[in-house]
Design a protein around this motif. Structure first.
Motif, PDB file in Angstrom:
ATOM      1  N   VAL A 111     -10.108  15.094  -1.532  1.00  0.00           N
ATOM      2  CA  VAL A 111     -10.106  16.492  -1.974  1.00  0.00           C
ATOM      3  C   VAL A 111     -10.905  17.360  -1.003  1.00  0.00           C
ATOM      4  O   VAL A 111     -10.472  18.459  -0.625  1.00  0.00           O
ATOM      5  CB  VAL A 111     -10.641  16.610  -3.414  1.00  0.00           C
ATOM      6  CG1 VAL A 111     -10.881  18.055  -3.806  1.00  0.00           C
ATOM      7  CG2 VAL A 111      -9.685  15.944  -4.391  1.00  0.00           C
ATOM      8  N   ALA A 112     -12.074  16.872  -0.577  1.00  0.00           N
ATOM      9  CA  ALA A 112     -12.895  17.637   0.370  1.00  0.00           C
ATOM     10  C   ALA A 112     -12.155  17.834   1.688  1.00  0.00           C
ATOM     11  O   ALA A 112     -12.181  18.925   2.273  1.00  0.00           O
ATOM     12  CB  ALA A 112     -14.224  16.929   0.608  1.00  0.00           C
ATOM     13  N   GLY A 113     -11.479  16.805   2.171  1.00  0.00           N
ATOM     14  CA  GLY A 113     -10.700  16.921   3.396  1.00  0.00           C
ATOM     15  C   GLY A 113      -9.568  17.918   3.259  1.00  0.00           C
ATOM     16  O   GLY A 113      -9.296  18.705   4.169  1.00  0.00           O
ATOM     17  N   TYR A 114      -8.915  17.920   2.109  1.00  0.00           N
ATOM     18  CA  TYR A 114      -7.852  18.891   1.862  1.00  0.00           C
ATOM     19  C   TYR A 114      -8.402  20.312   1.881  1.00  0.00           C
ATOM     20  O   TYR A 114      -7.817  21.211   2.496  1.00  0.00           O
ATOM     21  CB  TYR A 114      -7.174  18.603   0.516  1.00  0.00           C
ATOM     22  CG  TYR A 114      -6.262  19.717   0.067  1.00  0.00           C
ATOM     23  CD1 TYR A 114      -4.995  19.854   0.617  1.00  0.00           C
ATOM     24  CD2 TYR A 114      -6.677  20.632  -0.891  1.00  0.00           C
ATOM     25  CE1 TYR A 114      -4.159  20.884   0.230  1.00  0.00           C
ATOM     26  CE2 TYR A 114      -5.852  21.668  -1.279  1.00  0.00           C
ATOM     27  CZ  TYR A 114      -4.591  21.783  -0.727  1.00  0.00           C
ATOM     28  OH  TYR A 114      -3.783  22.807  -1.109  1.00  0.00           O
ATOM     29  N   LEU A 115      -9.541  20.516   1.206  1.00  0.00           N
ATOM     30  CA  LEU A 115     -10.125  21.858   1.144  1.00  0.00           C
ATOM     31  C   LEU A 115     -10.577  22.341   2.514  1.00  0.00           C
ATOM     32  O   LEU A 115     -10.371  23.503   2.873  1.00  0.00           O
ATOM     33  CB  LEU A 115     -11.290  21.863   0.156  1.00  0.00           C
ATOM     34  CG  LEU A 115     -10.904  21.673  -1.311  1.00  0.00           C
ATOM     35  CD1 LEU A 115     -12.152  21.563  -2.172  1.00  0.00           C
ATOM     36  CD2 LEU A 115      -9.993  22.779  -1.795  1.00  0.00           C
ATOM     37  N   VAL A 116     -11.173  21.457   3.304  1.00  0.00           N
ATOM     38  CA  VAL A 116     -11.594  21.841   4.656  1.00  0.00           C
ATOM     39  C   VAL A 116     -10.369  22.157   5.507  1.00  0.00           C
ATOM     40  O   VAL A 116     -10.347  23.147   6.239  1.00  0.00           O
ATOM     41  CB  VAL A 116     -12.452  20.730   5.306  1.00  0.00           C
ATOM     42  CG1 VAL A 116     -12.643  20.972   6.790  1.00  0.00           C
ATOM     43  CG2 VAL A 116     -13.801  20.634   4.606  1.00  0.00           C
ATOM     44  N   GLY A 117      -9.334  21.355   5.413  1.00  0.00           N
ATOM     45  CA  GLY A 117      -8.106  21.617   6.160  1.00  0.00           C
ATOM     46  C   GLY A 117      -7.449  22.918   5.769  1.00  0.00           C
ATOM     47  O   GLY A 117      -6.982  23.678   6.621  1.00  0.00           O
ATOM     48  N   ARG A 118      -7.430  23.197   4.462  1.00  0.00           N
ATOM     49  CA  ARG A 118      -6.860  24.463   3.999  1.00  0.00           C
ATOM     50  C   ARG A 118      -7.671  25.638   4.515  1.00  0.00           C
ATOM     51  O   ARG A 118      -7.124  26.661   4.919  1.00  0.00           O
ATOM     52  CB  ARG A 118      -6.801  24.475   2.476  1.00  0.00           C
ATOM     53  CG  ARG A 118      -6.053  25.679   1.920  1.00  0.00           C
ATOM     54  CD  ARG A 118      -5.958  25.633   0.455  1.00  0.00           C
ATOM     55  NE  ARG A 118      -7.283  25.964  -0.083  1.00  0.00           N
ATOM     56  CZ  ARG A 118      -7.541  26.151  -1.359  1.00  0.00           C
ATOM     57  NH1 ARG A 118      -6.592  25.985  -2.247  1.00  0.00           N
ATOM     58  NH2 ARG A 118      -8.752  26.465  -1.762  1.00  0.00           N
ATOM     59  N   TRP A 119      -9.005  25.492   4.510  1.00  0.00           N
ATOM     60  CA  TRP A 119      -9.886  26.543   5.005  1.00  0.00           C
ATOM     61  C   TRP A 119      -9.652  26.771   6.502  1.00  0.00           C
ATOM     62  O   TRP A 119      -9.566  27.897   6.961  1.00  0.00           O
ATOM     63  CB  TRP A 119     -11.334  26.178   4.725  1.00  0.00           C
ATOM     64  CG  TRP A 119     -12.322  27.140   5.283  1.00  0.00           C
ATOM     65  CD1 TRP A 119     -12.500  28.443   4.922  1.00  0.00           C
ATOM     66  CD2 TRP A 119     -13.259  26.878   6.325  1.00  0.00           C
ATOM     67  NE1 TRP A 119     -13.501  28.996   5.663  1.00  0.00           N
ATOM     68  CE2 TRP A 119     -13.996  28.061   6.536  1.00  0.00           C
ATOM     69  CE3 TRP A 119     -13.569  25.763   7.091  1.00  0.00           C
ATOM     70  CZ2 TRP A 119     -14.992  28.143   7.487  1.00  0.00           C
ATOM     71  CZ3 TRP A 119     -14.569  25.857   8.019  1.00  0.00           C
ATOM     72  CH2 TRP A 119     -15.267  27.038   8.218  1.00  0.00           C
ATOM     73  N   LEU A 120      -9.511  25.687   7.266  1.00  0.00           N
ATOM     74  CA  LEU A 120      -9.265  25.824   8.698  1.00  0.00           C
ATOM     75  C   LEU A 120      -7.901  26.428   8.979  1.00  0.00           C
ATOM     76  O   LEU A 120      -7.741  27.199   9.925  1.00  0.00           O
ATOM     77  CB  LEU A 120      -9.410  24.471   9.392  1.00  0.00           C
ATOM     78  CG  LEU A 120     -10.827  23.897   9.452  1.00  0.00           C
ATOM     79  CD1 LEU A 120     -10.802  22.486  10.009  1.00  0.00           C
ATOM     80  CD2 LEU A 120     -11.734  24.791  10.275  1.00  0.00           C
ATOM     81  N   ASP A 121      -6.907  26.078   8.166  1.00  0.00           N
ATOM     82  CA  ASP A 121      -5.570  26.651   8.343  1.00  0.00           C
ATOM     83  C   ASP A 121      -5.550  28.143   8.074  1.00  0.00           C
ATOM     84  O   ASP A 121      -4.797  28.886   8.699  1.00  0.00           O
ATOM     85  CB  ASP A 121      -4.562  25.968   7.426  1.00  0.00           C
ATOM     86  CG  ASP A 121      -4.128  24.618   7.941  1.00  0.00           C
ATOM     87  OD1 ASP A 121      -4.360  24.340   9.135  1.00  0.00           O
ATOM     88  OD2 ASP A 121      -3.562  23.846   7.151  1.00  0.00           O
ATOM     89  N   ASP A 153     -13.187  33.249   8.016  1.00  0.00           N
ATOM     90  CA  ASP A 153     -14.536  33.146   8.552  1.00  0.00           C
ATOM     91  C   ASP A 153     -15.455  32.563   7.483  1.00  0.00           C
ATOM     92  O   ASP A 153     -15.363  32.923   6.309  1.00  0.00           O
ATOM     93  CB  ASP A 153     -15.028  34.527   8.987  1.00  0.00           C
ATOM     94  CG  ASP A 153     -16.343  34.469   9.727  1.00  0.00           C
ATOM     95  OD1 ASP A 153     -16.642  33.418  10.329  1.00  0.00           O
ATOM     96  OD2 ASP A 153     -17.070  35.484   9.708  1.00  0.00           O
ATOM     97  N   TRP A 154     -16.354  31.681   7.863  1.00  0.00           N
ATOM     98  CA  TRP A 154     -17.237  31.032   6.895  1.00  0.00           C
ATOM     99  C   TRP A 154     -18.151  32.044   6.223  1.00  0.00           C
ATOM    100  O   TRP A 154     -18.556  31.850   5.077  1.00  0.00           O
ATOM    101  CB  TRP A 154     -18.034  29.911   7.550  1.00  0.00           C
ATOM    102  CG  TRP A 154     -19.022  30.371   8.588  1.00  0.00           C
ATOM    103  CD1 TRP A 154     -18.801  30.548   9.916  1.00  0.00           C
ATOM    104  CD2 TRP A 154     -20.383  30.728   8.372  1.00  0.00           C
ATOM    105  NE1 TRP A 154     -19.929  30.996  10.540  1.00  0.00           N
ATOM    106  CE2 TRP A 154     -20.927  31.109   9.616  1.00  0.00           C
ATOM    107  CE3 TRP A 154     -21.203  30.763   7.249  1.00  0.00           C
ATOM    108  CZ2 TRP A 154     -22.235  31.525   9.753  1.00  0.00           C
ATOM    109  CZ3 TRP A 154     -22.511  31.176   7.407  1.00  0.00           C
ATOM    110  CH2 TRP A 154     -23.019  31.554   8.636  1.00  0.00           C
ATOM    111  N   ARG A 155     -18.451  33.126   6.884  1.00  0.00           N
ATOM    112  CA  ARG A 155     -19.297  34.159   6.265  1.00  0.00           C
ATOM    113  C   ARG A 155     -18.586  34.812   5.080  1.00  0.00           C
ATOM    114  O   ARG A 155     -19.210  35.147   4.077  1.00  0.00           O
ATOM    115  CB  ARG A 155     -19.678  35.213   7.302  1.00  0.00           C
ATOM    116  CG  ARG A 155     -20.633  34.692   8.350  1.00  0.00           C
ATOM    117  CD  ARG A 155     -20.947  35.773   9.390  1.00  0.00           C
ATOM    118  NE  ARG A 155     -21.509  35.167  10.571  1.00  0.00           N
ATOM    119  CZ  ARG A 155     -20.845  34.879  11.678  1.00  0.00           C
ATOM    120  NH1 ARG A 155     -19.566  35.169  11.777  1.00  0.00           N
ATOM    121  NH2 ARG A 155     -21.436  34.297  12.703  1.00  0.00           N
ATOM    122  N   ASP A 156     -17.260  34.988   5.207  1.00  0.00           N
ATOM    123  CA  ASP A 156     -16.490  35.546   4.094  1.00  0.00           C
ATOM    124  C   ASP A 156     -16.490  34.604   2.893  1.00  0.00           C
ATOM    125  O   ASP A 156     -16.558  35.045   1.751  1.00  0.00           O
ATOM    126  CB  ASP A 156     -15.056  35.830   4.529  1.00  0.00           C
ATOM    127  CG  ASP A 156     -14.970  36.911   5.597  1.00  0.00           C
ATOM    128  OD1 ASP A 156     -15.894  37.746   5.663  1.00  0.00           O
ATOM    129  OD2 ASP A 156     -13.988  36.904   6.356  1.00  0.00           O
TER     130      ASP A 156
END
Length: 74
Positions: A45-55, A59-62
């Motif tokens: 699940v964490a890998g999916y969420l990180v991948g979705r975020w990268l896709d 911006d991490w600040r947002d």
């Protein structure tokens, strides 16, 4: 081989995919145990969420601002 799997996943209905997922998780539970299976699923699940975020190229600040809004007092 990957094309066959891709074709199967595109044609399969959600009940079939749910049953297949349940079977895989059941075998994983029998082999390594409950808590290790839960941790493994958490990593997926964490890998999916990180991948979705990268896709999404967000911006991490947002993300931080959305999670922890700036509470300024007037």
């Amino acid at each position: 081989m990957w094309n066959h799997i891709k074709d199967f996943l595109q044609r399969a209905n959600l009940r079939t995919l749910g049953m297949l997922t349940g079977a895989i998780l059941g075998v994983l539970y029998l082999i390594v145990g409950f808590w290790k299976s839960i941790v493994f699923a958490g990593f997926i699940v964490a890998g999916y969420l990180v991948g979705r975020w990268l896709d999404s190229q967000e911006d991490w600040r947002d993300v931080v601002e959305r999670l922890i809004p700036n509470k300024t007092r007037d």
